[in-house]
Design a protein around this motif. Structure first.
Motif, mmCIF file in Angstrom:
data_model
loop_
_atom_site.group_PDB
_atom_site.id
_atom_site.type_symbol
_atom_site.label_atom_id
_atom_site.label_comp_id
_atom_site.label_asym_id
_atom_site.label_seq_id
_atom_site.Cartn_x
_atom_site.Cartn_y
_atom_site.Cartn_z
ATOM 1 N N ASP A 85 16.927 10.911 -2.070
ATOM 2 C CA ASP A 85 15.776 10.302 -2.799
ATOM 3 C C ASP A 85 14.985 9.595 -1.834
ATOM 4 O O ASP A 85 13.947 8.697 -2.297
ATOM 5 C CB ASP A 85 16.546 9.134 -3.811
ATOM 6 C CG ASP A 85 17.158 8.206 -3.057
ATOM 7 O OD1 ASP A 85 17.612 8.356 -1.934
ATOM 8 O OD2 ASP A 85 17.543 6.870 -3.226
ATOM 9 N N ILE A 86 14.731 9.814 -0.512
ATOM 10 C CA ILE A 86 13.992 9.358 0.223
ATOM 11 C C ILE A 86 13.225 10.436 0.902
ATOM 12 O O ILE A 86 13.710 11.449 1.711
ATOM 13 C CB ILE A 86 14.557 8.716 1.587
ATOM 14 C CG1 ILE A 86 15.108 7.380 0.942
ATOM 15 C CG2 ILE A 86 13.701 8.173 2.530
ATOM 16 C CD1 ILE A 86 16.087 6.428 1.815
ATOM 17 N N GLU A 87 12.067 10.622 0.942
ATOM 18 C CA GLU A 87 11.062 11.720 1.343
ATOM 19 C C GLU A 87 10.793 11.362 3.193
ATOM 20 O O GLU A 87 10.806 10.114 3.310
ATOM 21 C CB GLU A 87 9.959 11.810 0.601
ATOM 22 C CG GLU A 87 10.148 12.281 -0.667
ATOM 23 C CD GLU A 87 8.991 12.169 -1.584
ATOM 24 O OE1 GLU A 87 8.069 13.073 -1.080
ATOM 25 O OE2 GLU A 87 8.880 11.762 -2.634
ATOM 26 N N THR A 88 10.421 12.263 3.814
ATOM 27 C CA THR A 88 10.138 11.870 5.261
ATOM 28 C C THR A 88 8.523 12.213 5.563
ATOM 29 O O THR A 88 7.933 13.128 4.911
ATOM 30 C CB THR A 88 10.711 12.853 6.115
ATOM 31 O OG1 THR A 88 10.631 14.342 5.874
ATOM 32 C CG2 THR A 88 12.460 12.530 5.909
ATOM 33 N N LEU A 89 7.873 11.381 6.348
ATOM 34 C CA LEU A 89 6.688 11.483 6.955
ATOM 35 C C LEU A 89 6.942 11.576 8.447
ATOM 36 O O LEU A 89 7.568 11.005 8.942
ATOM 37 C CB LEU A 89 5.841 10.392 6.269
ATOM 38 C CG LEU A 89 5.469 10.491 4.881
ATOM 39 C CD1 LEU A 89 4.683 9.095 4.483
ATOM 40 C CD2 LEU A 89 4.624 11.654 4.326
ATOM 41 N N PRO A 90 5.759 12.247 9.104
ATOM 42 C CA PRO A 90 5.654 12.074 10.378
ATOM 43 C C PRO A 90 5.051 10.741 10.947
ATOM 44 O O PRO A 90 4.482 10.249 10.185
ATOM 45 C CB PRO A 90 5.008 13.436 10.775
ATOM 46 C CG PRO A 90 4.099 13.547 9.621
ATOM 47 C CD PRO A 90 4.800 13.145 8.419
ATOM 48 N N SER A 91 5.333 10.434 12.157
ATOM 49 C CA SER A 91 4.774 9.206 12.783
ATOM 50 C C SER A 91 3.169 9.154 12.491
ATOM 51 O O SER A 91 2.603 8.005 12.637
ATOM 52 C CB SER A 91 5.329 8.986 14.135
ATOM 53 O OG SER A 91 5.103 10.267 14.928
ATOM 54 N N SER A 92 2.711 10.504 12.467
ATOM 55 C CA SER A 92 1.036 10.309 12.558
ATOM 56 C C SER A 92 0.792 9.778 11.127
ATOM 57 O O SER A 92 -0.393 9.328 11.086
ATOM 58 C CB SER A 92 0.600 11.521 12.505
ATOM 59 O OG SER A 92 1.099 12.730 11.441
ATOM 60 N N ALA A 93 1.377 9.643 10.245
ATOM 61 C CA ALA A 93 1.147 8.913 8.845
ATOM 62 C C ALA A 93 0.763 7.531 9.289
ATOM 63 O O ALA A 93 0.109 6.927 8.216
ATOM 64 C CB ALA A 93 2.342 9.211 7.913
ATOM 65 N N LEU A 94 1.421 6.896 10.268
ATOM 66 C CA LEU A 94 0.890 5.634 10.356
ATOM 67 C C LEU A 94 -0.450 5.309 10.583
ATOM 68 O O LEU A 94 -0.988 4.181 10.473
ATOM 69 C CB LEU A 94 1.652 4.961 11.659
ATOM 70 C CG LEU A 94 3.260 5.020 11.633
ATOM 71 C CD1 LEU A 94 3.944 4.683 12.896
ATOM 72 C CD2 LEU A 94 3.668 4.225 10.498
ATOM 73 N N ARG A 95 -1.215 6.242 10.949
ATOM 74 C CA ARG A 95 -2.741 5.970 10.958
ATOM 75 C C ARG A 95 -3.354 5.702 9.658
ATOM 76 O O ARG A 95 -4.622 5.745 9.720
ATOM 77 C CB ARG A 95 -3.163 7.300 11.803
ATOM 78 C CG ARG A 95 -2.750 7.267 13.414
ATOM 79 C CD ARG A 95 -3.722 8.399 13.851
ATOM 80 N NE ARG A 95 -3.629 9.545 13.540
ATOM 81 C CZ ARG A 95 -2.723 10.580 14.056
ATOM 82 N NH1 ARG A 95 -1.790 10.233 15.197
ATOM 83 N NH2 ARG A 95 -2.602 11.679 13.601
ATOM 84 N N SER A 96 -2.584 6.406 8.604
ATOM 85 C CA SER A 96 -3.323 6.238 7.314
ATOM 86 C C SER A 96 -2.424 5.471 6.266
ATOM 87 O O SER A 96 -1.977 5.695 5.137
ATOM 88 C CB SER A 96 -3.463 7.639 6.740
ATOM 89 O OG SER A 96 -2.407 8.140 6.663
ATOM 90 N N LEU A 97 -1.710 4.436 6.847
ATOM 91 C CA LEU A 97 -0.741 3.587 6.134
ATOM 92 C C LEU A 97 -1.490 3.241 4.644
ATOM 93 O O LEU A 97 -0.569 3.142 3.727
ATOM 94 C CB LEU A 97 -0.279 2.470 6.733
ATOM 95 C CG LEU A 97 1.049 2.624 7.595
ATOM 96 C CD1 LEU A 97 1.397 1.305 8.466
ATOM 97 C CD2 LEU A 97 2.160 3.015 6.854
ATOM 98 N N PRO A 98 -2.540 2.711 4.556
ATOM 99 C CA PRO A 98 -3.101 2.326 3.185
ATOM 100 C C PRO A 98 -2.937 3.146 2.190
ATOM 101 O O PRO A 98 -2.591 2.902 1.025
ATOM 102 C CB PRO A 98 -4.447 1.688 3.547
ATOM 103 C CG PRO A 98 -4.406 1.233 5.038
ATOM 104 C CD PRO A 98 -3.626 2.257 5.628
ATOM 105 N N ALA A 99 -3.458 4.524 2.552
ATOM 106 C CA ALA A 99 -3.377 5.627 1.369
ATOM 107 C C ALA A 99 -1.926 5.960 1.290
ATOM 108 O O ALA A 99 -1.723 6.147 0.014
ATOM 109 C CB ALA A 99 -4.233 6.757 2.157
#
Length: 239
Positions: A81-95
Motif C-alpha cells: 500500500d506504499i508507492e515509491t518515488l525517486p529522491s529527485s521527486a523532492l524537487r517537486s514536493l508541492p505537486a
C-alpha cells in the motif's frame, strides 16, 4: 439556589452526512480530475480563539488516495500500500504532496523544511531502520490538522473523490466529533459545518440554532471557498 442547566450538546445527524457525501461524490464523478480531488470539512466557529490553535484529529481511514515513499535505498519488505518515488521527486514536493501523503527517508534532506515548509502538503520524515516504520506511516496518514490562526472558518481534509461513500461518511463523522471536542468552548462555539471539494459548493452539514447557516447556500459557498482557497494559494506560492 437552583443549579443552572447544562449547556446543550448538539450532535450532527448521520443522515445529513450521508446526504452531503452522496451529493458531493456524485458531483465529483461528473467533474473528474487526473488525481482524486481532496474533500474538506469546513469548521466555522462563532468566535475565533484568542490564541493560535492547533490540534491533530485522528480519522478511521486515511484521507489521502496514496502514500508515497521517497528514498534512495528501499527497504526489502516494502508494503503493497506504499508507492515509491525517486529522491529527485523532492524537487517537486508541492505537486507530489497534492497527490497523497509523502514519506521521506530521514537520511535525505527535505527542501524548504522548517519555516519554509508551509504549503507543501503532508510530508513526513521516516526512519526506515525502524521495523515499525510502515505502521507509523499509516498512523500519520490518518491524522489531519485543525489549525485556527485568524478568522473563524478552517478547512480540514477528511477524504478524497475515490473513497467509497461509507468510508467518507465514517471519516466525516469522526472528524466532526473530534473537532467539536477540541475547539475552545466545544459545540457551543461551532457555528456551522460544511463539506466541500476545491471546486464544488459547500454542502451544509450543521448550523447552530438561530444562525440560519443551512438557509443561505450563498453564504456557505463563500465561507467554504475562503478556507479552501487559502490552502490553494499557499500551495501555489511554493511551486
Amino acid at each position: 439556589m437552583m443549579a443552572s442547566a447544562p449547556a446543550p450538546n448538539p450532535r450532527l445527524g448521520r443522515e445529513a452526512v450521508v446526504r452531503a457525501v452522496g451529493a458531493l461524490l456524485r458531483w465529483l464523478k461528473h467533474h473528474p480530475s487526473p488525481a482524486p480531488e481532496p474533500i474538506y470539512l469546513l469548521v466555522t466557529l462563532k468566535t475565533a480563539p484568542v490564541r493560535r490553535f492547533e490540534h491533530h484529529l485522528s480519522l478511521p481511514l486515511s484521507p489521502f488516495p496514496s502514500i508515497f515513499l521517497v528514498a534512495d535505498r528501499l527497504p526489502d519488505d516494502l508494503p503493497d500500500d506504499i508507492e515509491t518515488l525517486p529522491s529527485s521527486a523532492l524537487r517537486s514536493l508541492p505537486a507530489v504532496a497534492r497527490r497523497g501523503l509523502v514519506l521521506v527517508d530521514s537520511r535525505l534532506k527535505i527542501p524548504g523544511s522548517g519555516k519554509g515548509a508551509k504549503g507543501r502538503g503532508r510530508v513526513v520524515p521516516v526512519d526506515l531502520a525502524d521495523p515499525a516504520w510502515a505502521e507509523s506511516a499509516r498512523e500519520a496518514a490518518r491524522r489531519v490538522e485543525l489549525r485556527v490562526e485568524a478568522g473563524t472558518c478552517r478547512a480540514v481534509r477528511v477524504g478524497h473523490a475515490a473513497m467509497a461513500p461509507a468510508e467518507l461518511v465514517e471519516n466525516v463523522v469522526a472528524a466532526v466529533e473530534a473537532a467539536a471536542a477540541c475547539v475552545p468552548r466545544k459545540w457551543r462555539n461551532v457555528r456551522a459545518l460544511h463539506l466541500k471539494a476545491p471546486e464544488s459548493i459547500a454542502l451544509p452539514l450543521y448550523a447552530a440554532p438561530g444562525t440560519g447557516g443551512n438557509d443561505d447556500p450563498k453564504d456557505a459557498k463563500r465561507e467554504g471557498a475562503t478556507a479552501v482557497e487559502q490552502r490553494r494559494v499557499k500551495r501555489r506560492r511554493n511551486e
